[in-house]
Structures are given as structure tokens and as C-alpha cells.
Scaffold this motif. Structure first.
Motif, PDB file in Angstrom:
ATOM      1  N   ASN A 224       0.833  -1.242   0.089  1.00 49.07           N
ATOM      2  CA  ASN A 224      -0.024   0.029  -0.070  1.00 49.07           C
ATOM      3  C   ASN A 224       0.781   1.169   0.021  1.00 49.07           C
ATOM      4  O   ASN A 224       0.256   2.332  -0.160  1.00 49.07           O
ATOM      5  CB  ASN A 224      -1.004   0.113   1.118  1.00 49.07           C
ATOM      6  N   PHE A 225       2.137   1.001   0.110  1.00 50.08           N
ATOM      7  CA  PHE A 225       2.795   2.418   0.239  1.00 50.08           C
ATOM      8  C   PHE A 225       4.040   2.336  -0.914  1.00 50.08           C
ATOM      9  O   PHE A 225       4.976   1.400  -0.526  1.00 50.08           O
ATOM     10  CB  PHE A 225       3.459   2.671   1.646  1.00 50.08           C
ATOM     11  N   LYS A 226       3.832   3.214  -1.645  1.00 45.87           N
ATOM     12  CA  LYS A 226       4.868   3.112  -2.826  1.00 45.87           C
ATOM     13  C   LYS A 226       5.883   4.038  -2.470  1.00 45.87           C
ATOM     14  O   LYS A 226       7.200   3.880  -3.364  1.00 45.87           O
ATOM     15  CB  LYS A 226       4.226   3.664  -4.021  1.00 45.87           C
ATOM     16  N   GLN A 227       6.010   5.001  -1.632  1.00 45.70           N
ATOM     17  CA  GLN A 227       7.136   5.820  -1.169  1.00 45.70           C
ATOM     18  C   GLN A 227       7.495   5.491   0.088  1.00 45.70           C
ATOM     19  O   GLN A 227       6.629   5.458   0.892  1.00 45.70           O
ATOM     20  CB  GLN A 227       6.726   7.077  -1.433  1.00 45.70           C
ATOM     21  N   SER A 228       8.751   6.076   0.661  1.00 43.66           N
ATOM     22  CA  SER A 228       9.075   5.714   1.931  1.00 43.66           C
ATOM     23  C   SER A 228       8.743   6.861   2.662  1.00 43.66           C
ATOM     24  O   SER A 228       8.352   7.930   2.115  1.00 43.66           O
ATOM     25  CB  SER A 228      10.712   5.576   1.786  1.00 43.66           C
ATOM     26  N   GLU A 229       9.107   7.014   4.123  1.00 44.50           N
ATOM     27  CA  GLU A 229       8.723   7.977   4.874  1.00 44.50           C
ATOM     28  C   GLU A 229       9.589   9.100   4.453  1.00 44.50           C
ATOM     29  O   GLU A 229       9.163  10.450   4.579  1.00 44.50           O
ATOM     30  CB  GLU A 229       9.058   7.587   6.416  1.00 44.50           C
ATOM     31  N   ASP A 230      10.699   8.867   4.244  1.00 41.70           N
ATOM     32  CA  ASP A 230      11.785  10.139   3.802  1.00 41.70           C
ATOM     33  C   ASP A 230      11.308  10.854   2.572  1.00 41.70           C
ATOM     34  O   ASP A 230      11.247  11.970   2.455  1.00 41.70           O
ATOM     35  CB  ASP A 230      13.296   9.606   3.578  1.00 41.70           C
TER      36      ASP A 230
ATOM     37  N   GLN B 187      -1.060  10.376   3.791  1.00 39.31           N
ATOM     38  CA  GLN B 187      -0.251   9.042   3.359  1.00 39.31           C
ATOM     39  C   GLN B 187       0.888   8.923   4.292  1.00 39.31           C
ATOM     40  O   GLN B 187       1.111   7.844   4.643  1.00 39.31           O
ATOM     41  CB  GLN B 187       0.024   9.111   1.946  1.00 39.31           C
ATOM     42  N   LEU B 188       1.530   9.799   4.496  1.00 40.01           N
ATOM     43  CA  LEU B 188       2.666   9.843   5.392  1.00 40.01           C
ATOM     44  C   LEU B 188       2.229   9.398   6.967  1.00 40.01           C
ATOM     45  O   LEU B 188       2.913   8.599   7.408  1.00 40.01           O
ATOM     46  CB  LEU B 188       3.289  11.418   5.540  1.00 40.01           C
ATOM     47  N   GLU B 189       1.179   9.832   7.228  1.00 32.34           N
ATOM     48  CA  GLU B 189       0.747   9.480   8.669  1.00 32.34           C
ATOM     49  C   GLU B 189       0.275   8.212   8.975  1.00 32.34           C
ATOM     50  O   GLU B 189       0.292   7.453   9.589  1.00 32.34           O
ATOM     51  CB  GLU B 189      -0.457  10.516   9.319  1.00 32.34           C
ATOM     52  N   GLN B 190      -0.478   7.555   7.573  1.00 33.12           N
ATOM     53  CA  GLN B 190      -0.651   6.360   7.424  1.00 33.12           C
ATOM     54  C   GLN B 190       0.482   5.288   7.628  1.00 33.12           C
ATOM     55  O   GLN B 190       0.302   4.329   8.171  1.00 33.12           O
ATOM     56  CB  GLN B 190      -1.449   6.152   6.225  1.00 33.12           C
ATOM     57  N   LEU B 191       1.315   5.733   6.839  1.00 33.99           N
ATOM     58  CA  LEU B 191       2.612   5.079   6.826  1.00 33.99           C
ATOM     59  C   LEU B 191       3.386   4.779   8.300  1.00 33.99           C
ATOM     60  O   LEU B 191       3.752   3.845   8.711  1.00 33.99           O
ATOM     61  CB  LEU B 191       3.457   5.403   5.786  1.00 33.99           C
ATOM     62  N   ARG B 192       3.246   6.089   8.778  1.00 41.84           N
ATOM     63  CA  ARG B 192       3.816   6.218  10.242  1.00 41.84           C
ATOM     64  C   ARG B 192       2.979   5.434  11.110  1.00 41.84           C
ATOM     65  O   ARG B 192       3.907   4.702  12.141  1.00 41.84           O
ATOM     66  CB  ARG B 192       3.763   7.463  10.781  1.00 41.84           C
TER      67      ARG B 192
END
Length: 752
Positions: free
Chosen positions: A660-666, A688-693
Motif C-alpha cells: 500500500n505504500f509506494k514511497q518511503s517515509e523520507d 499518506q505519510l501519517e498512514q505509513l507512520r
């Protein structure tokens, strides 16, 4: 000689030894433990000076509005209009503290006469129109009927220009704001959340139909509406204002509060309240002890928030249900035993016929009459005996079948098949019940043993209900709703009527003689609306002063306000799990399909809680009847089962992150710094960043828990295991907060 530390408190310097300092720090951590919420507020710099903020002059129209409001009694304390910046420099406006704001201070006071609400709109010259079209404006037909009434009224008032009572209010409603619902497909896709996008599409379609219906109504009232004002842009503009700016909770009606819409949202405890003057007849019943403003020690924060006067997120998006299966659509507990009895009776009769046909019913030449009669008599006795034995066996089968059906029906009426865990257990119970009955019918198992098997299943069902309710109450802090109509197996899965156009909305049937509106429209009984800091809040001069709109997730923030927060303690992730592949019995799949349960399970992952639900979901999927005890699902009883569950949880969450996440947090963080990123893209990226975190944090917690289990399995005590290396860098600022969450999981579930 010990190390000495120099500390400045209240401008008076003094010295303490290093040992004293450490003792003080440890004592402070015990009394005020580090929590995720505290760390988030600290990292975001809430309540402290914002170096990028600039005090600016209010726009002329806002100055005029504020001047008018102040002549009518508006009071504003220690606040000034200011401009702030997002990380990439995008500007936005809000309120800044001009002086230090203490706990329990009033920030804004608005006399009740300045509030605009649904009563003002309904009891106007538009009332005949509202009453003419209850299909559009009444609560019987739409939950947000008040929004429709207010939009219709404000559009009419907008036409009047300066002649409107609400001219200044309407003049200051910004036209540049919008919500996720109205963003382009490309902008929405950045959020990378199919559920969110699907919900936004549904809301947009509903809005289009609403506008079409209103346009038809407005055309019927040419003396009220100038059609050049009845445009999509104007309706959308006013609709967004009501959705984003109106207050609802603790008021008689949906209400707009002038000036207070300038507060931006954050996870603070600024809240709104009602104020009563001593001359008010309701004063005595509403009087509360007055808390004087106070200054709290620098850096001191309590470890929880209340968000008084707010509401929770409503992210309960539509489910997709199982259908079209090989099991058919019959009742999952339908009694099929009558057909079985008919078959058994038919087989018995055929057997008797065969035995008669095999026997010589006529006297043979070799037989005497006495021998013939004796043989026939024995045959008759044998048939009577077999019929008696058959009847006894059938009666016992009926009794066992009745017990089986009673057990299934009890589960159907008392346990929610759609909870996160029960379908795995239920399938095994159904399989055991059916197998035991089959073994009895085939003669492989005695009656008393079969009955004992069924009673064991019945006992385990009641145990499941008890442990589930206890887990939800003690650990999840939620009261279980025992209303049977809430159970997934009893919910109506039929789709709600979908309107094709606005005309269909207005063609809904009305009940003759029915009154669709209340006869009495009560005024608010308070004298003033006040915005206040709580006992936990204080703001430094130069800091932005926020109001907490509610305990709102980023999903709801995007849909309702068109924004999202970094480090939002109320945000969460719906971890979507294909649970069907973990059901290891045909009976479990059959119940799932026949009950039309949701196609997937949604497991909520939060930043402030250990992912206990995911772990217990995995334990339930691995649980085996007659191998594991029922309490091992909701308690930590079986280390092997617990370890397997943690490993499965880690696999599920790792796969979810990869998918579900194509990009990294950085990479996402770098996007937020790009100056060519607009507001929509910015907030979709934040989402999207918060979902990944959240996913990554929960994965860390699961791995920490898995390490704890290894230590426990090696004989360490829980207290010792928690202090060992749990696989997280000691420099990680969240480590202590993580340990608190891991400890809570193991302590509560192991000691229950």
C-alpha cells in the motif's frame, strides 16, 4: 565530588547534584509518564513561539465585521489575526497569542444573539417552502436536513447583499476553501486510500443530487430566488461553509459562531462552553465552580486529553458483503433435520420390506403348520423390536439435533458473527457439532459421549462471550453493545435506495396529514458562547492558538475540512485483512457466506495503543478446539500460540505496508518541503505519510512484543524482559512510550 547541574526556575538560579537531578527526572516520569500525545505536541511545537508566524492586519471586510460584532458584545482576549506557514512555505491564517494565555482562561465571548442557527433559517420568509418540500428539508428524509435548510436560507440572504441581517457573516465566508470531496481524481489518488476515495465519490454524488433537487425547488419560487444566484458554484460554496464551520454538539441546532471560525484545529484542549448570567432563570441549574486562570510549570503536561465539547471521528464507511457462494443463501442455522428423519424413515421401511421379501410368508412343504406359525411369529417380533429400537434411536437423534440447534441459535442470538475473531471459532464449533452427530448416527459414538461433546461446545461458547466482553471492557475500554440488531448476521444487507436524479428525491412518498417539523423551536437558554483553555492548556506569546474540533482522524479531516495533521494522535489506519483464507473449516466459510458477512475484516491501528486487536485476531485464526483453551485467545496463557500469533501479525502488517505504500517515509517528508506542492497535494501527502507512520509504529510494537515473548519463553520475568533489548534503538525518542504500550498489553492480559 559529584557533578553539579545549574537550573533556572522562575528566574531564581540554584544548584542540585546530578544524583538529585536523576531522582527528580525519574519521579517526574512516574507521575507524568511520557506518552505519544506528549511527544507529538512537543515535536510539533504546539503552544510555544512560532518563529515563522507574522501578525498581519485583518482584511477590511473582517475588520468591519469584527467592529460590528464588538458593538453587539463580542469580546476577544489576548488574540490577534496572524499568518502562519506550512512546511513548504504555503501560507494560512489563524490566531496568535499576544500575551501568555493561562489555563482556564476565556479567549472569546460571543453573545447568544450573534449566533446563526437552523431556527433562524427555518422561521423566516422561506418557511412555506421548507414545509412544502419535507422530502428535501425534513429530518425524516435526510440526516443532514439542517445543513440543507441553512444553505437554502443563506443563498437567499446572499441575494439581498447589504440588506441582509447576515451581510457581514456571508461577506466573510471564504470562497477559496474546499474539502477532499471536491478535489480532482489526481489529487485524491495521492492519498493512496481506496476506501477514502470511494467514500468521497459517494459524498460527491449525493451532493450533485442534492443540488439538482434544490434547483428544481428554487425554480418553483421565482419571487424568492433570482435564478442567476442559484448556481452550482454558489450552492457548493455555502454547503462547504456549513460543513466546515458550523458547530453541532451541545446546541439545540446546527450553529455558526462568528469570529470563532478563525481558530484552526489541533490536538489541544481549548473547548467551547455555555455561559449563564446571574439574571438568567437557568443560572442556578447550570452554575459550575469557577476555575481561576493559573500558570502551570514550564513543560508540564498531563498525559491525556479530553477535547471537551467535541465529537469523535465517524469513519464507518460502507462495507462490501459476501454473496454468490456455493453454500446457497439459506439461513446459516436452518434446521435440516426434518429431511434427515424422512430419509431415515424411508430407509427403515425399505429395509423392512426387503426382510419380508426375503422371508417365505407361505408355508413350505417341509414345514408343519406349527413350525410355519412359529417362524412368522419370530419375524413379527423381530420387526417390532427393530421398529422399537429405530424409534428410540430416532428420538435420541431428535434430542441431540435439538441440542445442536439450540446451541447454534444461542450463538446466533448472543454473539456477533461479524466481530474480529468469532468466525474462526464458530466454524470449528459447527464442525464439532456436526461431526459428533454424524458419529452417533453411524454408531461410532455413544449417546452420552455425543451429548458431552455438544455440552463442551456450549460451554466454550459462553466462555467466548465472557472473555470477549471482559477484553473489550478491561483492555479496549469499550462497552459491548448487546442489542441483537447490531449483530452482523442480523443486519439488513440490502442496499439503500439510490436516487438517479434530483427529481427522484422530490418524488418520495409523503404521509398524508403528517407533520414533518417540530411545533416548538426552543431558543438556546444560555447568555453567551465562550471559547476557553482547559486546565491543561497554556500558550506562550507568539504561539498559534488552536481549538480542537474533536477527536478527528485524518480521514474525517480530509472529508470534512480538506486538511490533515501530521502527528495526529487521533488518526488511525484501517488494516484490511482477507480473513477468509484463515478460516480452516468449510462450516466457518458456510456461516460467513450465508450470514453475508463483510468480505474483509477492518482492524484499527492507532498510534496511542498497542495493536492488541490484530494479535488477538491472529490468535483466533490459529486457535484449535480441544487443543487450546478459550481464555488463551484473550489472555496470554499459551506462549507458543502467542508467539505464532505475533509472527502472523508481523507478516500481515509487513505485507500491507509493502502493498500500500509506494514511497518511503523520507520521500513523503521531502515532498512536504517542495515549494511547488499545492494545498491539496500537501494534505494528501500528509495523510499518506501519517498512514505509513502508524503502520510502521505498530510494526515496531509487534516486533518488540515478539522479543518480549522470546525472553519469557527463556524463563525471564516480564519485568526483566521489558528492560532488555527489544530491538529498538535506545536513541529513539519514542522508546519509553513504546515500552509503556507493550507493558500494558502484557500486564493486563497476563494478570487478568
Amino acid at each position: 565530588m559529584g557533578i553539579t547541574i545549574y537550573i533556572l526556575i522562575s528566574d531564581i538560579p540554584f544548584y542540585i547534584t546530578y544524583k538529585q537531578y536523576i531522582i527528580q527526572q525519574m519521579d517526574n516520569q512516574i507521575r507524568h509518564p511520557i506518552t505519544i500525545g506528549k511527544l507529538f505536541r512537543r515535536n510539533k511545537g504546539l503552544k510555544v513561539v512560532d518563529k515563522d508566524a507574522v501578525k498581519i492586519e485583518e482584511p477590511k471586510k473582517l475588520q468591519k465585521y469584527r467592529a460590528y460584532l464588538q458593538t453587539q458584545g463580542l469580546e476577544v482576549f489576548k488574540l490577534q489575526y496572524a499568518r502562519f506557514k506550512l512546511k513548504n512555505g504555503l501560507p494560512y491564517n489563524g490566531l496568535i497569542a499576544t500575551e501568555k494565555i493561562l489555563s482556564n482562561e476565556t479567549l472569546v465571548r460571543v453573545p447568544v444573539k450573534l449566533l446563526f442557527n437552523t431556527k433562524d433559517a427555518f422561521l423566516s420568509e422561506l418557511e412555506p417552502m421548507f414545509r412544502q418540500y419535507p422530502q428535501f428539508f425534513a429530518s425524516n428524509y435526510h440526516a443532514n436536513w439542517e445543513d440543507r435548510v441553512q444553505v437554502a436560507y443563506l443563498l437567499h440572504e446572499y441575494q439581498k447583499g447589504k440588506n441582509s441581517k447576515w451581510y457581514h457573516l456571508i461577506k466573510n465566508l471564504p470562497k477559496e476553501i474546499d474539502t477532499f470531496v471536491f478535489w480532482s481524481d489526481q489529487e485524491q489518488q495521492i492519498a493512496q486510500d481506496s476506501l477514502l476515495i470511494k467514500e468521497s465519490k459517494r459524498q460527491y454524488r449525493d451532493f450533485i443530487l442534492e443540488y439538482e433537487a434544490f434547483k428544481i425547488i428554487a425554480a418553483q419560487y421565482p419571487k424568492i430566488y433570482d435564478q442567476q444566484f442559484v448556481t452550482f458554484e454558489n450552492y457548493r460554496w455555502l454547503y462547504i461553509q456549513i460543513v466546515t464551520r458550523a458547530f453541532g454538539k451541545n446546541f439545540n441546532f446546527v450553529t455558526m459562531v462568528p469570529f470563532c471560525e478563525l481558530f484552526n484545529h489541533e490536538c489541544v484542549d481549548v473547548y467551547y462552553d455555555s455561559e449563564y448570567l446571574p439574571t438568567n432563570k437557568h443560572y442556578e441549574e447550570n452554575i459550575q465552580p469557577q476555575q481561576e486562570p493559573e500558570e502551570r510549570p514550564q513543560g508540564h503536561e498531563e498525559s491525556f486529553t479530553t477535547s471537551e465539547g467535541s465529537y469523535d471521528s465517524r469513519d464507518d464507511f460502507d462495507e462490501e458483503y459476501l454473496e454468490g457462494n456455493q453454500f446457497g443463501d439459506s439461513d446459516p442455522i436452518q434446521d435440516q433435520f426434518s429431511k434427515y428423519l424422512e430419509q431415515q424413515e424411508q430407509q427403515f421401511v425399505e429395509k423392512m420390506k426387503a426382510s419380508i421379501e426375503d422371508a417365505q410368508l407361505k408355508q413350505t412343504k417341509e414345514e408343519s403348520m406349527q413350525e410355519f406359525e412359529t417362524r412368522i411369529h419370530k419375524l413379527q417380533e423381530q420387526q417390532i423390536k427393530e421398529r422399537r429400537e429405530f424409534n428410540v434411536r430416532m428420538n435420541l437423534q431428535k434430542e441431540l439435533n435439538l441440542l445442536q440447534q439450540e446451541i447454534k441459535k444461542w450463538a446466533y442470538n448472543n454473539i456477533d458473527f461479524g466481530d474480529l475473531y468469532f468466525i474462526f471459532i464458530l466454524g470449528q464449533f459447527h464442525k464439532k457439532l456436526e461431526k459428533s452427530l454424524q458419529e452417533y448416527n453411524s454408531g461410532q459414538k455413544a449417546y452420552f459421549m455425543t451429548r458431552e461433546d455438544m455440552k463442551r461446545v456450549q460451554y466454550n461458547l459462553t466462555q467466548y462471550q465472557e472473555y470477549f466482553n471482559k477484553f473489550m471492557k478491561d483492555y479496549m475500554k469499550k462497552r459491548v453493545n448487546q442489542n441483537s440488531f447490531k449483530f452482523a448476521q442480523k443486519c439488513d444487507k440490502s442496499l439503500e435506495k439510490q436516487f438517479e436524479n434530483g427529481e427522484e428525491i422530490l418524488q418520495q412518498t409523503l404521509e398524508e396529514g403528517k407533520s414533518y417539523y417540530q411545533d416548538k423551536w426552543d431558543d438556546e437558554d444560555f447568555d453567551s458562547f465562550v471559547m476557553k483553555t482547559s486546565r491543561k492548556d497554556q500558550f506562550q506569546p507568539g504561539s498559534q492558538v488552536y481549538f480542537c474540533y474533536g477527536r478527528i482522524s485524518n480521514k474525517s479531516l480530509l472529508l470534512r475540512y480538506g486538511c490533515a495533521l501530521e502527528h495526529n494522535k487521533y488518526d488511525h489506519v484501517y488494516l484490511i485483512v482477507d480473513y477468509l483464507k484463515y478460516i480452516n473449516t468449510d462450516q466457518g466459510l458456510e456461516v460467513a457466506y450465508k450470514s453475508k458477512l463483510p468480505k474483509t475484516k477492518r482492524i484499527i491501528l492507532r498510534q496511542t495503543h498497542f495493536p492488541a486487536q490484530l494479535v488477538i485476531f491472529c490468535k483466533a485464526s490459529l486457535w484449535t478446539f480441544n487443543v487450546h483453551s478459550m481464555d488463551s485467545i484473550f489472555d496470554i496463557q499459551d506462549i507458543k500460540l502467542e508467539t505464532s500469533a505475533f509472527q502472523r501479525a508481523i507478516e500481515i502488517l509487513t505485507q500491507y505496508i509493502d502493498d500500500n505504500f509506494k514511497q518511503s517515509e523520507d520521500q513523503l517528508q521531502q515532498t512536504l518541503l517542495k515549494q511547488d506542492v499545492g494545498y491539496h497535494d500537501y494534505f494528501s501527502t500528509v495523510y499518506q505519510l501519517e498512514q505509513l507512520r502508524i503502520c510502521k509504529q505498530n510494526l515496531i510494537l509487534l516486533k518488540m512484543g515478539n522479543n518480549v515473548l522470546e525472553y519469557l519463553n527463556n524463563g525471564d520475568l516480564l519485568k526483566v524482559a521489558l528492560e532488555k533489548d527489544l530491538g529498538v534503538d535506545a536513541a529513539n525518542e519514542y522508546l519509553q512510550a513504546y515500552k509503556i504500550m507493550v507493558k500494558k498489553y502484557f500486564t493486563l492480559l497476563r494478570n487478568r
